[in-house]
Write a protein that holds these residues in place. Structure first.
Motif, PDB file in Angstrom:
ATOM      1  N   GLY A 134       0.780  -1.237   0.000  1.00  0.00           N
ATOM      2  CA  GLY A 134       0.000   0.000   0.000  1.00  0.00           C
ATOM      3  C   GLY A 134       0.808   1.282   0.000  1.00  0.00           C
ATOM      4  O   GLY A 134       0.237   2.363   0.064  1.00  0.00           O
ATOM      5  N   LYS A 135       2.131   1.182  -0.100  1.00  0.00           N
ATOM      6  CA  LYS A 135       2.983   2.371  -0.084  1.00  0.00           C
ATOM      7  C   LYS A 135       3.828   2.414  -1.348  1.00  0.00           C
ATOM      8  O   LYS A 135       4.190   1.369  -1.889  1.00  0.00           O
ATOM      9  N   PRO A 136       4.200   3.626  -1.824  1.00  0.00           N
ATOM     10  CA  PRO A 136       5.087   3.715  -2.994  1.00  0.00           C
ATOM     11  C   PRO A 136       6.401   2.988  -2.718  1.00  0.00           C
ATOM     12  O   PRO A 136       6.844   2.893  -1.568  1.00  0.00           O
ATOM     13  N   LEU A 137       7.006   2.477  -3.780  1.00  0.00           N
ATOM     14  CA  LEU A 137       8.300   1.818  -3.633  1.00  0.00           C
ATOM     15  C   LEU A 137       9.345   2.820  -3.149  1.00  0.00           C
ATOM     16  O   LEU A 137       9.311   3.996  -3.515  1.00  0.00           O
ATOM     17  N   ALA A 138      10.267   2.348  -2.346  1.00  0.00           N
ATOM     18  CA  ALA A 138      11.315   3.207  -1.785  1.00  0.00           C
ATOM     19  C   ALA A 138      12.254   3.703  -2.880  1.00  0.00           C
ATOM     20  O   ALA A 138      12.447   3.025  -3.897  1.00  0.00           O
ATOM     21  N   PRO A 139      12.854   4.882  -2.683  1.00  0.00           N
ATOM     22  CA  PRO A 139      13.856   5.360  -3.633  1.00  0.00           C
ATOM     23  C   PRO A 139      14.967   4.314  -3.789  1.00  0.00           C
ATOM     24  O   PRO A 139      15.373   3.673  -2.829  1.00  0.00           O
ATOM     25  N   GLY A 140      15.416   4.152  -5.025  1.00  0.00           N
ATOM     26  CA  GLY A 140      16.435   3.146  -5.312  1.00  0.00           C
ATOM     27  C   GLY A 140      15.823   1.810  -5.682  1.00  0.00           C
ATOM     28  O   GLY A 140      16.456   0.985  -6.322  1.00  0.00           O
ATOM     29  N   ILE A 141      14.585   1.581  -5.284  1.00  0.00           N
ATOM     30  CA  ILE A 141      13.854   0.366  -5.662  1.00  0.00           C
ATOM     31  C   ILE A 141      12.852   0.735  -6.749  1.00  0.00           C
ATOM     32  O   ILE A 141      12.689   0.025  -7.714  1.00  0.00           O
ATOM     33  N   GLY A 142      12.178   1.847  -6.577  1.00  0.00           N
ATOM     34  CA  GLY A 142      11.181   2.321  -7.534  1.00  0.00           C
ATOM     35  C   GLY A 142      11.713   3.484  -8.328  1.00  0.00           C
ATOM     36  O   GLY A 142      12.909   3.730  -8.304  1.00  0.00           O
ATOM     37  N   PRO A 143      10.884   4.132  -9.057  1.00  0.00           N
ATOM     38  CA  PRO A 143       9.442   4.126  -8.900  1.00  0.00           C
ATOM     39  C   PRO A 143       8.746   2.873  -9.450  1.00  0.00           C
ATOM     40  O   PRO A 143       7.603   2.622  -9.120  1.00  0.00           O
ATOM     41  N   TYR A 144       9.461   2.091 -10.277  1.00  0.00           N
ATOM     42  CA  TYR A 144       8.865   0.879 -10.841  1.00  0.00           C
ATOM     43  C   TYR A 144       9.811  -0.290 -10.641  1.00  0.00           C
ATOM     44  O   TYR A 144      11.021  -0.155 -10.807  1.00  0.00           O
ATOM     45  N   ARG A 145       9.214  -1.441 -10.326  1.00  0.00           N
ATOM     46  CA  ARG A 145      10.001  -2.657 -10.130  1.00  0.00           C
ATOM     47  C   ARG A 145       9.231  -3.837 -10.703  1.00  0.00           C
ATOM     48  O   ARG A 145       8.027  -3.961 -10.488  1.00  0.00           O
ATOM     49  N   VAL A 146       9.929  -4.704 -11.415  1.00  0.00           N
ATOM     50  CA  VAL A 146       9.301  -5.916 -11.922  1.00  0.00           C
ATOM     51  C   VAL A 146       9.267  -6.944 -10.797  1.00  0.00           C
ATOM     52  O   VAL A 146      10.282  -7.182 -10.133  1.00  0.00           O
ATOM     53  N   ILE A 147       8.083  -7.543 -10.592  1.00  0.00           N
ATOM     54  CA  ILE A 147       7.894  -8.590  -9.588  1.00  0.00           C
ATOM     55  C   ILE A 147       7.526  -9.873 -10.323  1.00  0.00           C
ATOM     56  O   ILE A 147       6.586  -9.887 -11.126  1.00  0.00           O
ATOM     57  N   VAL A 148       8.277 -10.944 -10.047  1.00  0.00           N
ATOM     58  CA  VAL A 148       8.042 -12.241 -10.684  1.00  0.00           C
ATOM     59  C   VAL A 148       7.687 -13.245  -9.584  1.00  0.00           C
ATOM     60  O   VAL A 148       8.578 -13.843  -8.965  1.00  0.00           O
TER      61      VAL A 148
END
Length: 170
Positions: A134-148
């Protein structure tokens, strides 16, 4: 005295204008952009608002430490479909040699075969996440991350995604 005051006003006005231009440039650079390109019929350049407006899916997945989290974002399939990628019934023959190269801001790259992303071939949803729990991804991880989900090693959970490119192996 009047001429000196006028020069000061012009000088301070120029400084204020430069500051505003600099602030606008920083804001424009800070706006996350994602591109989808390559062997697609409609290349995309998406801002954060564009991705927020797209239908979101949720997946639960364990991170590298074994903790389960709830990720939300846009499925890679939906992004590729919007870009006009060969999918579904057209994904046969030579089209099965196509793959997706996902690139991060730090130069890290991962590959997915198109059938891995297509619900006619695979049962899991591979997600371009923009939030976790429910929270935006942390800096360095986001703003977008692929989840498999369900991979034994999260090596393809690429962080800070900047581009997605469709290519052919031959």
């Amino acid at each position: 005295m009047g001429q000196q005051t006028s020069r000061r006003s012009i000088w301070w006005g120029g400084i204020a204008l430069l500051a505003l231009v600099g602030l606008a440039t920083v804001r424009a650079q800070a706006q996350p952009v994602l591109t989808v390109s390559g062997q697609v019929t409609k290349p995309l350049t998406l801002q954060a608002a564009d991705l927020k407006a797209m239908p979101h899916s949720d997946v639960s997945a364990k991170d590298k430490d074994g903790a389960t989290h709830r990720y939300s974002g846009v499925s890679l399939f939906d992004l590729l479909k919007q870009a006009g990628t060969t999918l579904g019934g057209e994904l046969r023959g030579k089209n099965l040699t196509k793959y997706v190269l996902v690139k991060a801001g730090d130069g890290y790259e991962v590959v997915f075969a198109l059938p891995e992303l297509d619900p006619e071939f695979a049962s899991r949803v591979i997600l371009l996440a923009d939030s976790v729990d429910g929270k935006p991804l942390a800096p360095g991880i986001g703003p977008y991350r692929v989840i498999v989900p369900d991979e034994k090693k999260p090596a393809r959970w690429i962080r800070d995604v900047k581009s997605i490119e469709v290519k052919a192996a031959n």
